[in-house]
Design a protein around this motif. Structure first.
Motif, short mmCIF file in Angstrom:
data_model
loop_
_atom_site.label_atom_id
_atom_site.label_comp_id
_atom_site.label_asym_id
_atom_site.label_seq_id
_atom_site.Cartn_x
_atom_site.Cartn_y
_atom_site.Cartn_z
N LEU A 152 103.32 -111.96 69.18
CA LEU A 152 103.62 -111.56 70.54
C LEU A 152 102.80 -112.39 71.52
O LEU A 152 101.66 -112.77 71.23
N MET A 153 103.40 -112.67 72.68
CA MET A 153 102.66 -113.30 73.77
C MET A 153 103.19 -112.74 75.08
O MET A 153 104.33 -112.26 75.15
N GLU A 197 98.93 -106.78 80.12
CA GLU A 197 98.50 -105.38 80.02
C GLU A 197 99.52 -104.55 79.25
O GLU A 197 99.16 -103.58 78.59
N ILE A 198 100.80 -104.90 79.34
CA ILE A 198 101.83 -104.22 78.56
C ILE A 198 101.80 -104.72 77.11
O ILE A 198 101.98 -103.94 76.16
N ALA A 199 101.58 -106.01 76.93
CA ALA A 199 101.61 -106.60 75.60
C ALA A 199 100.49 -106.08 74.70
O ALA A 199 100.69 -105.94 73.48
N LYS A 200 99.33 -105.79 75.28
CA LYS A 200 98.19 -105.34 74.45
C LYS A 200 98.51 -104.04 73.72
O LYS A 200 98.36 -103.98 72.48
N ILE A 230 101.91 -106.20 65.50
CA ILE A 230 102.20 -107.63 65.62
C ILE A 230 101.04 -108.31 66.33
O ILE A 230 100.62 -107.85 67.40
N PRO A 231 100.50 -109.41 65.80
CA PRO A 231 99.39 -110.09 66.46
C PRO A 231 99.77 -110.57 67.86
O PRO A 231 100.87 -111.09 68.07
N HIS A 277 108.88 -116.69 64.64
CA HIS A 277 109.63 -115.87 65.59
C HIS A 277 108.64 -115.33 66.61
O HIS A 277 107.72 -114.58 66.27
N ILE A 278 108.81 -115.71 67.88
CA ILE A 278 107.88 -115.36 68.94
C ILE A 278 108.49 -114.26 69.81
O ILE A 278 109.64 -114.38 70.25
N GLY A 279 107.74 -113.21 70.08
CA GLY A 279 108.14 -112.16 71.00
C GLY A 279 107.43 -112.36 72.33
O GLY A 279 106.20 -112.47 72.36
N VAL A 280 108.20 -112.44 73.42
CA VAL A 280 107.64 -112.70 74.75
C VAL A 280 107.74 -111.43 75.58
O VAL A 280 108.84 -110.87 75.75
#
Length: 251
Positions: free
Chosen positions: A135-136, A155-158, A166-167, A213-216
């Motif tokens: 995740l980024m 702040e949402i991703a953390k 997911i890292p 596979h990257i989650g944005v």
């Protein structure tokens, strides 16, 4: 089990996160223990319209062929593969986002993350969503970050990373220049020109995303041009698949 790593917040941890939030619903003001009361949750977040699998714009109700993409995505290729959203960016839900983004109500971020996690579970059920490996968050420029003091997407991703297991990486892309807000009434060509060369790969980051596979994660998706520009940069450096996780979508 499709999502073995997804979990609910422990009650004590959630209480610590939400400490300092008013003891009333953030939307209707009704007294209670939930940040968003059951009534508002059902009224504003229970509706699940059919959406474009790629950009999450609402699709017409089924009547003929089952559409997977909207007309815009069929006409113009997107660099990202899929988008998962919680709701449309419309009143009064837009006030929650403005409260986080411009009034620093950071305790709303884990609430957004919980709803995004639930949207992921729903997509896992109906479309067998593939879980990202990394995740980024959409990065802010150094100038915008200094002005605001935080990146609302990060702040949402953390908490989303903690909920999913997911890292979360903050060292993949850099926003190398400040851009005009995409909500300023720019037309499509102006939006693309505004975002040209806005993102750059951080040093030594290519090896971390190659074949992944990257989650944005972001708070709002308007036309999708910011996420498209970011995804193009990830693609150039070998990302295998890119899925956006956005709280609200402007129809």
């Amino acid at each position: 089990m499709l999502f073995p790593r997804l979990r609910l917040w422990p009650q004590q941890q959630l209480a610590r996160i939400l400490r300092g939030m008013p003891s009333c619903c953030a939307l209707c003001g009704q007294n209670g223990k939930r940040v968003i009361c059951d009534g508002c949750s059902k009224h504003y977040f229970a509706d699940r319209p059919r959406r474009c699998a790629q950009c999450a714009n609402p699709l017409p109700q089924p009547g003929g062929a089952s559409l997977l993409q909207c007309g815009n995505c069929l006409k113009q290729a997107r660099a990202f593969d899929a988008t998962i959203v919680v709701c449309d960016y419309a009143a009064p839900v837009d006030q929650l986002i403005l409260a986080l983004k411009f009034r620093g109500q950071l305790a709303l971020a884990p609430v957004f993350a919980q709803m995004l996690r639930d949207a992921m579970l729903l997509q896992a059920t109906v479309a067998r969503l593939e879980l990202p490996e990394i995740l980024m968050a959409v990065p802010l420029s150094a100038q915008r970050l200094q002005q605001r003091g935080f990146n609302q997407a990060h702040e949402i991703a953390k908490p989303l990373a903690r909920l999913t297991g997911i890292p979360l990486r903050h060292d993949l892309l850099q926003r190398q220049r400040d851009t005009l807000p995409q909500s300023m009434g720019l037309d499509l060509e102006q939006r693309r020109r505004n975002l040209r060369q806005a993102f750059a790969m951080a040093p030594a980051a290519s090896a971390k995303i190659g074949g992944r596979h990257i989650g944005v994660v972001d708070d709002v998706m308007t036309t999708g041009e910011t996420l498209h520009a970011l995804a193009k940069t990830l693609r150039r450096h070998g990302a295998r698949r890119i899925t956006n996780f956005v709280f609200a979508r402007t129809p």
